[in-house]
Every structure is written in structure tokens, then in C-alpha cells.
Scaffold this motif. Structure first.
Motif, PDB file in Angstrom:
ATOM      1  N   UNK A 178       1.035   3.086  -8.611  1.00  0.00           N
ATOM      2  CA  UNK A 178       1.142   1.647  -8.352  1.00  0.00           C
ATOM      3  C   UNK A 178      -0.237   0.988  -8.290  1.00  0.00           C
ATOM      4  N   UNK A 179      -1.158   1.606  -7.570  1.00  0.00           N
ATOM      5  CA  UNK A 179      -2.495   1.037  -7.430  1.00  0.00           C
ATOM      6  C   UNK A 179      -3.213   0.962  -8.769  1.00  0.00           C
ATOM      7  N   UNK A 180      -3.038   1.991  -9.591  1.00  0.00           N
ATOM      8  CA  UNK A 180      -3.691   2.025 -10.907  1.00  0.00           C
ATOM      9  C   UNK A 180      -3.151   0.931 -11.820  1.00  0.00           C
ATOM     10  N   UNK A 181      -1.837   0.813 -11.890  1.00  0.00           N
ATOM     11  CA  UNK A 181      -1.219  -0.160 -12.786  1.00  0.00           C
ATOM     12  C   UNK A 181      -1.426  -1.595 -12.308  1.00  0.00           C
ATOM     13  N   UNK A 182      -1.512  -1.775 -10.995  1.00  0.00           N
ATOM     14  CA  UNK A 182      -1.663  -3.117 -10.436  1.00  0.00           C
ATOM     15  C   UNK A 182      -3.016  -3.734 -10.753  1.00  0.00           C
TER      16      UNK A 182
END
Length: 225
Positions: A24-28
């Protein structure tokens, strides 16, 4: 999929909270990419796909209730307008042969997801297919262990034994397997004993250990059981 849409809505599904958080953190960090929701198992993922109609669904291949390939098959058969990217830890050819007919847009090796997932999503947005380079290399080298497992499931175990080991790999107890297959606990134990004999396993927890260690390839090999 058209890339004219400004915002790309993404659903992510994985039963490991830490991996899900990192994904989630990477894609966000990507502009115009929105994580519309997260799922911790395959059934929850399907419910969210139907409710929120994401553009991209990133699915762990090994999840409770419905694994990633089962979910991809359902999406394909019902013509749901979502591009699927599979997260996998295995380099098995059976994965690709099964997935090829489901229109899956990406195969990302979990150990290299940090490097590969952004490109995989970009490819999917543009209607292209992405395979992790490390995964491609391993497939070309042919895994002897995975091939052995395929042979075991295809030629040694009966259909009922296949169902039993698949449920064991999903961490079902003997009592739960008994209810799910509508057979007695004693019959389940009989099947477990036969499986151990055929796979040359010994020891109280040997079958459980074997099933859990190979849960992903079991899920792939026995998806239609």
C-alpha cells in the motif's frame, strides 16, 4: 484498458498484514493511483471487486477461501472489467499454463515486488503483460521439485485425497475437513494415512508440515479439485 483515465483505482489482497502495508505504501506514492480498498482473503477480495470496480486487482496467489488463481478465473469467466496482477513466491510452470487462459496481466515474484510492482501496474494500465525477470529466469530453468509435486498430484493421489491435502494446506483441522467433505473424521484420518504412505511421510505432524510448506503449489495444482 484505456490509459486516458486520470485516476487508476487499485485493490490489493494479501493475507500477510506487513506485506499488505508495504504494498500500500509503495503504490500510494504514485500520482493518480488510488488504493480503493484492501482484502485479507480471496472471498473478501471478490466482494470488494464487485462493490468497487477497481481498474487493477493485485492478488496474492496463496490466500484463504479463494486463492489468487481461483479469483482470477472467476473474474475472467464473468468478464469483470479489472486487470489482474498475481503475486507469487513460486516459479512453477503450472502457474503460467493455468493463468495464461485467465487473461492475467502480471506475474510478480514477491521477493522482488518492491522493484517490479510499479512497472507491472503500468503495463497492466496499457493492456500489456509483465513477468518479473527473476521469475522468467527460474521458469526457464525448470524446477525439479515443483515438477515432482505436479506428478504426485496428477498420478498418485485419488480425488478425495487431493481434496484432503488441499484443505490441510489451507490449515483446516480433521473435524473441519470432515464437515466440509461430508465424511466422518475417521475417514479423513484414513485418507491422511494413505497420503502419508504415498508421499513417504512419517511422523505425527509430517503431513501438516509438508502441506504448509508447499501450500502455494498445492493450491495451483489442485485448483479445480
Amino acid at each position: 484498458m484505456s490509459n486516458q483515465k486520470n485516476q487508476i483505482n487499485i485493490l490489493i489482497a494479501d493475507d500477510h498484514p506487513l506485506f499488505l502495508k508495504g504494498l500500500r505504501e509503495l503504490l500510494s506514492e504514485m500520482p493518480d493511483w488510488e488504493i480503493v480498498d484492501e482484502a485479507k482473503d480471496g472471498q473478501e477480495a471478490l466482494d470488494l471487486i464487485l462493490a468497487k470496480s477497481p481498474d487493477i486487482a493485485i492478488l496474492d496467489i496463496s490466500m484463504p477461501y479463494r486463492n489468487g488463481l481461483e479469483l482470477a478465473k472467476h473474474i475472467h469467466e464473468h468478464r469483470l472489467p479489472v486487470a489482474v496482477i498475481i503475486l507469487t513466491m513460486h516459479d512453477d510452470e503450472l502457474l503460467f499454463s493455468r493463468a495464461a487462459s485467465y487473461g492475467i496481466r502480471g506475474f510478480v515474484l514477491k521477493e522482488s515486488a518492491v522493484d517490479d510492482i510499479i512497472l507491472a501496474v503500468e503495463k497492466a494500465i496499457n493492456g500489456q503483460t509483465f513477468i518479473s525477470p527473476a521469475l522468467t529466469s527460474r521458469i526457464l530453468n525448470n524446477s525439479a521439485d515443483n515438477k515432482t509435486l505436479q506428478d504426485i498430484f496428477q498420478f498418485k493421489l485419488t480425488k478425495t485425497e487431493q481434496k484432503v491435502i488441499k484443505l490441510i494446506a489451507e490449515d483446516y483441522t480433521t473435524a473441519e475437513i470432515s464437515k466440509k467433505l461430508f465424511i466422518s473424521p475417521k475417514t479423513v484420518e484414513h485418507h491422511r494415512a494413505n497420503i502419508c504412505e504415498k508421499l513417504n511421510l512419517s511422523g505425527k505432524n509430517a503431513l501438516l508440515k509438508y502441506a504448509l510448506e508447499n501450500k502455494e503449489i498445492i493450491a495451483i495444482a489442485l485448483m479445480d479439485v
